[in-house]
Every structure is written in C-alpha cells, then in structure tokens.
Design a protein around this motif. Sequence first.
Motif, PDB file in Angstrom:
ATOM      1  N   GLY A 209      35.625 -29.470  13.442  1.00  0.00           N
ATOM      2  CA  GLY A 209      34.882 -28.367  12.493  1.00  0.00           C
ATOM      3  C   GLY A 209      33.883 -29.010  11.747  1.00  0.00           C
ATOM      4  O   GLY A 209      32.636 -28.148  11.686  1.00  0.00           O
ATOM      5  N   ILE A 210      33.728 -30.119  11.259  1.00  0.00           N
ATOM      6  CA  ILE A 210      32.892 -30.805  10.422  1.00  0.00           C
ATOM      7  C   ILE A 210      31.447 -31.034  11.309  1.00  0.00           C
ATOM      8  O   ILE A 210      30.294 -30.630  11.054  1.00  0.00           O
ATOM      9  N   ALA A 211      31.634 -31.377  12.904  1.00  0.00           N
ATOM     10  CA  ALA A 211      30.494 -31.864  13.490  1.00  0.00           C
ATOM     11  C   ALA A 211      29.682 -30.460  14.083  1.00  0.00           C
ATOM     12  O   ALA A 211      28.660 -30.415  13.750  1.00  0.00           O
ATOM     13  N   VAL A 212      30.597 -29.347  14.185  1.00  0.00           N
ATOM     14  CA  VAL A 212      29.835 -28.157  14.605  1.00  0.00           C
ATOM     15  C   VAL A 212      29.389 -27.579  13.404  1.00  0.00           C
ATOM     16  O   VAL A 212      28.109 -26.869  13.589  1.00  0.00           O
ATOM     17  N   LEU A 213      29.991 -27.359  12.232  1.00  0.00           N
ATOM     18  CA  LEU A 213      29.078 -26.519  11.113  1.00  0.00           C
ATOM     19  C   LEU A 213      28.100 -27.352  10.702  1.00  0.00           C
ATOM     20  O   LEU A 213      27.189 -26.676  10.073  1.00  0.00           O
ATOM     21  N   ARG A 214      28.167 -28.510  10.328  1.00  0.00           N
ATOM     22  CA  ARG A 214      27.264 -29.348   9.917  1.00  0.00           C
ATOM     23  C   ARG A 214      26.094 -29.557  10.481  1.00  0.00           C
ATOM     24  O   ARG A 214      24.755 -29.540  10.170  1.00  0.00           O
ATOM     25  N   GLU A 215      26.139 -29.843  11.786  1.00  0.00           N
ATOM     26  CA  GLU A 215      25.266 -30.460  12.604  1.00  0.00           C
ATOM     27  C   GLU A 215      24.949 -29.673  14.031  1.00  0.00           C
ATOM     28  O   GLU A 215      23.690 -29.403  14.188  1.00  0.00           O
ATOM     29  N   LEU A 216      26.139 -29.869  14.751  1.00  0.00           N
ATOM     30  CA  LEU A 216      25.703 -29.322  16.288  1.00  0.00           C
ATOM     31  C   LEU A 216      25.580 -27.859  16.222  1.00  0.00           C
ATOM     32  O   LEU A 216      24.514 -27.534  17.171  1.00  0.00           O
ATOM     33  N   GLY A 217      26.068 -27.095  15.430  1.00  0.00           N
ATOM     34  CA  GLY A 217      25.688 -25.437  15.613  1.00  0.00           C
ATOM     35  C   GLY A 217      24.178 -25.178  15.374  1.00  0.00           C
ATOM     36  O   GLY A 217      23.445 -24.391  16.341  1.00  0.00           O
ATOM     37  N   ILE A 218      23.755 -25.859  14.329  1.00  0.00           N
ATOM     38  CA  ILE A 218      22.455 -25.350  13.899  1.00  0.00           C
ATOM     39  C   ILE A 218      21.378 -26.099  14.808  1.00  0.00           C
ATOM     40  O   ILE A 218      20.270 -25.668  15.269  1.00  0.00           O
ATOM     41  N   LEU A 219      21.839 -27.436  15.217  1.00  0.00           N
ATOM     42  CA  LEU A 219      20.946 -28.366  15.842  1.00  0.00           C
ATOM     43  C   LEU A 219      20.581 -27.841  17.486  1.00  0.00           C
ATOM     44  O   LEU A 219      19.562 -27.531  17.908  1.00  0.00           O
ATOM     45  N   LEU A 220      21.876 -27.411  17.906  1.00  0.00           N
ATOM     46  CA  LEU A 220      21.731 -26.965  19.342  1.00  0.00           C
ATOM     47  C   LEU A 220      21.253 -25.547  19.494  1.00  0.00           C
ATOM     48  O   LEU A 220      20.388 -25.251  20.352  1.00  0.00           O
ATOM     49  N   THR A 221      21.501 -24.809  18.437  1.00  0.00           N
ATOM     50  CA  THR A 221      20.785 -23.194  18.316  1.00  0.00           C
ATOM     51  C   THR A 221      19.170 -23.479  18.426  1.00  0.00           C
ATOM     52  O   THR A 221      18.412 -22.896  18.828  1.00  0.00           O
ATOM     53  N   SER A 222      18.871 -24.553  17.276  1.00  0.00           N
ATOM     54  CA  SER A 222      17.435 -24.657  17.345  1.00  0.00           C
ATOM     55  C   SER A 222      16.709 -25.162  18.591  1.00  0.00           C
ATOM     56  O   SER A 222      15.607 -24.590  18.622  1.00  0.00           O
ATOM     57  N   ILE A 223      17.426 -25.824  19.348  1.00  0.00           N
ATOM     58  CA  ILE A 223      16.720 -26.541  20.377  1.00  0.00           C
ATOM     59  C   ILE A 223      16.685 -25.561  21.411  1.00  0.00           C
ATOM     60  O   ILE A 223      15.636 -25.385  22.187  1.00  0.00           O
ATOM     61  N   ILE A 224      17.745 -24.656  21.677  1.00  0.00           N
ATOM     62  CA  ILE A 224      17.690 -23.583  22.529  1.00  0.00           C
ATOM     63  C   ILE A 224      16.634 -22.634  22.180  1.00  0.00           C
ATOM     64  O   ILE A 224      15.893 -22.097  23.117  1.00  0.00           O
ATOM     65  N   VAL A 225      16.514 -22.199  20.973  1.00  0.00           N
ATOM     66  CA  VAL A 225      15.471 -21.232  20.503  1.00  0.00           C
ATOM     67  C   VAL A 225      14.063 -21.754  20.725  1.00  0.00           C
ATOM     68  O   VAL A 225      13.034 -21.164  21.103  1.00  0.00           O
ATOM     69  N   ALA A 226      13.884 -23.215  20.413  1.00  0.00           N
ATOM     70  CA  ALA A 226      12.453 -23.905  20.849  1.00  0.00           C
ATOM     71  C   ALA A 226      12.246 -23.657  22.137  1.00  0.00           C
ATOM     72  O   ALA A 226      11.125 -23.553  22.355  1.00  0.00           O
ATOM     73  N   GLY A 227      13.223 -23.872  23.089  1.00  0.00           N
ATOM     74  CA  GLY A 227      12.813 -24.111  24.454  1.00  0.00           C
ATOM     75  C   GLY A 227      12.664 -22.548  25.070  1.00  0.00           C
ATOM     76  O   GLY A 227      11.683 -22.215  25.972  1.00  0.00           O
ATOM     77  N   ARG A 228      13.242 -21.618  24.426  1.00  0.00           N
ATOM     78  CA  ARG A 228      13.173 -20.114  24.836  1.00  0.00           C
ATOM     79  C   ARG A 228      12.116 -19.288  24.218  1.00  0.00           C
ATOM     80  O   ARG A 228      11.261 -18.819  24.887  1.00  0.00           O
ATOM     81  N   SER A 229      12.339 -19.028  22.746  1.00  0.00           N
ATOM     82  CA  SER A 229      11.450 -18.223  21.968  1.00  0.00           C
ATOM     83  C   SER A 229      10.176 -19.003  21.749  1.00  0.00           C
ATOM     84  O   SER A 229       9.016 -18.354  21.747  1.00  0.00           O
ATOM     85  N   GLY A 230      10.248 -20.288  21.416  1.00  0.00           N
ATOM     86  CA  GLY A 230       9.039 -20.950  21.023  1.00  0.00           C
ATOM     87  C   GLY A 230       7.973 -20.954  22.196  1.00  0.00           C
ATOM     88  O   GLY A 230       6.668 -20.799  21.896  1.00  0.00           O
TER      89      GLY A 230
END
Length: 378
Positions: A209-230
């Motif tokens: 719960g803490i890892a996904v909500l604080r760090e992994l959720g936003i970090l992984l999503t941002s990396i995916i979006v950077a590689g895909r949309s950026g």
Amino acid sequence: MAGTQENSASYIEEREGDRLLLRFEGAWTTYGLALADKALRALRLESVREAALDVSGVSQIDTTGAWLIVRTRMALEAAGASVTLSGSTPARDAVFAKVRHEPAPPEAERGNLLTAQVERLGAGTLSALGDARDLLGFLGHTVIVFARVAAQPGRLRVTATIYHMQKSGFDALPIVGLISFLIGVVMAYQGADQLRRFGAEIFTVNLVGIAVLRELGILLTSIIVAGRSGSAFTAQIGTMKVNEEVDALRTIGLDPMEVLVLPRILALVLVLPLLTFYADIMGLLGGAMMAALALDISVVQFVERLREAITPTTFWVGMVKAPVFAFIIAMVGCFEGLQVTSSAESVGMRTTRSVVEAIFLVIVLDALFSIFFSYVGI
C-alpha cells in the motif's frame, strides 16, 4: 610533341637551360589521352628549375585531361621546380582545383589519455549546461504563453487539447494498468517472501500500500508516459519541423507555442493524475491477488488492513507529484521537437534525448519530493 591525330591531345616541349615550357594543344578529353599520358610520364624533370604550363591552345578539356596537366605540375613541383600556369579560364581553374589532390593534413598528435578524458568531460559538461539554459528559457516562454492564454481563454485550442488527452491518457490505460498490476504482484510476492522469515507476513499489505501509493504508482506511470507520449510529442513536432510546417505556422501568423506546445502540455497535466489514480488501483489489485494466493489473505482482509496501514496523506503524497511530472515530461518532449533540424536523423536523436531527459528529470524531482516530505514530516 605528343599526339598524332588532328585535334587530339598534344603538347609542345621547349627547353632553355633549366627552364621548361609546355604548350598544351588540342582536345584534352578522355578518348585521346593515351599517347599524351605516356609522353608526359617520360618527361625529364631532374634539371628543371622553372616551368611554365600554357593551356591557351587547349580546345576542350574534361577532368581526365585536367588531371594529367595537374599531375605534371605536381611532378614538377615535387622535383623542386617553380611552376606557373597561363592561358586558363575561371571555368578551367575550377576543374583544375577539383581534380588536384592536396596531401592529407598530418594527424593531430595524440595527447595524454587522462587529458583526453578530462577534455571530453568538460565538453560534455558545457553541452549539458547549454541544454539546461535553453530548457530553462523554454520554460519561461511556456509560462508566458500559459499566462497569455489564461488572460484570453478564447485562444485555447480545446479540440486539440481533448485529442491529446485521448492519445496520452485513454490510449495509455492498457499498458499502465498491466505494468502497475504486475508490479503490485511482484511487490506482494517479494515482500511476503522476506517478511515470512520474521512471521510478519501481514505487513505485506502495508508494504504494498505505501510503496504503490507514495512512489511506484506515480513513478512508473510517469516513466511509461515519458517513453510513450513524450517521445510522440518530440517525433510529431520534429517531423513538422523537418517538413517546414512550423515555419508555415509562423508565416500565417500563428504561434507554434499556442498551436503545438500548449495543448500537449495542458492535456498531459490533466490526464496524468487520472492515470496515476488508475495505476494505484491496479497496483493494489495486483498486491491483493498475490496476497490471496500466497498468504491466504482474503480481499476483504486486505482492504481492512490497508485502511489501517495508510492515511489520506499517503495517497495525496503520490498524487501531488503527477501534475508536476506531467508538465516536465510534456515540456521536454515539445522542446526537443522544436530543436529538430532538417533531417530524419535529427528526429530520431532528439526523440531519444527527449525520453532520457524526461525520465532523468522525473527521477530527480521524485528524489527532491521525497527529501521535502521527509523534512516536513509527511
């Protein structure tokens, strides 16, 4: 005199002491140079100190004929003679210059390996500082455009913004959801495997719960979006730059920042928080499924334990990063797209740089957020 056919390549040789005069006549073209070539190779050049080459009698010349004359001149110069060329024209001078092969410049002396590495490091540092300066200038320009559009909302291109929201947000749901789900599975499995040694498997829920909500959720999503949309932003704008469409926009009085940059940045700022929320849900779902399979913790028990382990602050710590990361990713993608020069190779290079720079900045900002939240006790 070389040459036996009328109007074929020939020359007249006149000697006076250590002076040599060569009068070239006829058509110095490929098909009539065999005899002239043989005769020129047999010239005695050892005692020549001054030489004059007269090409005023040449009726036609091509690169092969020009090369024979240039080769003769170079041979005379190599023998120590002072050579002058007369009777030429600007057009023929250009041909002579084209076929003359200058000796290659000597290789630069190789320096010390350590010196070369330091020089390379310095050049890379200066290049990085220049890129940072340009990106900072682009940030200022972007803020000005946002302020201008905020003052005149009618300038906002709503259709383009909604289109990019769909491409960057809705179309990214499958890959974001799948990766987040799998990360939740991995976190739950690895956490349970380690905590089992201490008889604390139930704390796997806290970990996920803490890892996904604080760090992994936003970090992984941002990396995916950077590689895909950026990268897509860079490639799209870069291709328009190659095709001179960006210049065409300026010609007809449209600001590329308003037409191309603003809709993309605004769209990503709006959709990345939603993608992050979706990634959080999928990550927790993956953790709950693995907890049920590996720890015999039901979904109801997982949810109850999750409510005890996390607070609304844990959720908002991750969500507050989303708009900032979205702005950085979109800005870098658009900036690199506008830096493309008129070549396809430049599009590929700038697209790669866009992804690398966006991911780097996202991770740096995430680290700064973590330090800040730790400092304020969140």
